[in-house]
Write a protein that holds these residues in place. Structure first.
Motif, PDB file in Angstrom:
ATOM      1  N   UNK A   1     -47.509 102.862   3.105  1.00 30.78           N
ATOM      2  CA  UNK A   1     -48.371 103.941   2.634  1.00 30.78           C
ATOM      3  C   UNK A   1     -48.613 104.945   3.759  1.00 30.78           C
ATOM      4  N   UNK A   2     -48.899 104.456   4.953  1.00 28.14           N
ATOM      5  CA  UNK A   2     -49.191 105.339   6.089  1.00 28.14           C
ATOM      6  C   UNK A   2     -47.990 106.212   6.433  1.00 28.14           C
ATOM      7  N   UNK A   3     -46.825 105.631   6.428  1.00 30.45           N
ATOM      8  CA  UNK A   3     -45.607 106.388   6.725  1.00 30.45           C
ATOM      9  C   UNK A   3     -45.369 107.457   5.657  1.00 30.45           C
TER      10      UNK A   3
ATOM     11  N   UNK B   1     -47.705 108.899   3.740  1.00 25.61           N
ATOM     12  CA  UNK B   1     -48.731 109.944   3.867  1.00 25.61           C
ATOM     13  C   UNK B   1     -48.435 110.869   5.053  1.00 25.61           C
ATOM     14  N   UNK B   2     -47.788 110.341   6.072  1.00 23.99           N
ATOM     15  CA  UNK B   2     -47.431 111.134   7.244  1.00 23.99           C
ATOM     16  C   UNK B   2     -46.100 111.855   7.079  1.00 23.99           C
ATOM     17  N   UNK B   3     -45.528 111.768   5.872  1.00 20.69           N
ATOM     18  CA  UNK B   3     -44.225 112.399   5.575  1.00 20.69           C
ATOM     19  C   UNK B   3     -43.145 111.933   6.552  1.00 20.69           C
ATOM     20  N   UNK B   4     -43.245 110.683   6.966  1.00 20.83           N
ATOM     21  CA  UNK B   4     -42.252 110.098   7.870  1.00 20.83           C
ATOM     22  C   UNK B   4     -41.257 109.284   7.064  1.00 20.83           C
ATOM     23  N   UNK B   5     -40.096 109.060   7.630  1.00 20.19           N
ATOM     24  CA  UNK B   5     -39.116 108.180   7.016  1.00 20.19           C
ATOM     25  C   UNK B   5     -38.183 107.646   8.082  1.00 20.19           C
ATOM     26  N   UNK B   6     -37.557 106.544   7.766  1.00 17.07           N
ATOM     27  CA  UNK B   6     -36.589 105.957   8.676  1.00 17.07           C
ATOM     28  C   UNK B   6     -35.552 105.182   7.866  1.00 17.07           C
TER      29      UNK B   6
END
Length: 118
Positions: A50-52, A54-59
């Protein structure tokens, strides 16, 4: 000679039906809820929390998910395990925890047997 029925152990701290390891590091994963083999999508680019998200991060990761994850009985087992986990971390009553765990285990085994899992 009568064959003895082997009862699988309950994985109280396993995955909840989803798992996101680094690509190529894990060949196969069993569901921590029902013990079934999980399907996999390799080299997925996206968020795994969820945090990733919401931070518009991806991996890049491999995405394992249980085929039964959306079934009501699977959700029931997950809730039972989470109830035991919450009681376990509160550590208010060790004897009560063991009774709760035994009762949950019995219900989980009935659900698994009714749905021909394991």
């Amino acid at each position: 000679m009568v064959a003895k029925k082997i009862r699988p152990k309950i994985d109280w701290h396993g995955n909840g039906g989803r798992c996101y390891p680094v690509p190529g590091t894990v060949k196969e994963v069993k569901c921590g809820v029902c013990g079934g083999q999980m399907k996999v999508e390799r080299n997925v680019l996206g968020a795994t929390s969820w945090a990733e998200s919401m931070g518009c991060e991806k991996h890049l990761h491999d995405s394992f998910s249980c085929l039964n994850i959306n079934k009501d009985w699977h959700k029931r087992i997950y809730r039972l395990k989470m109830d035991v986990y919450r009681e376990e971390i509160s550590q208010d009553d060790p004897i009560g925890l063991e009774k709760m765990k035994q009762k949950a285990k019995e219900e989980i085994m009935k659900i698994l047997e009714a749905n021909a899992v394991r």
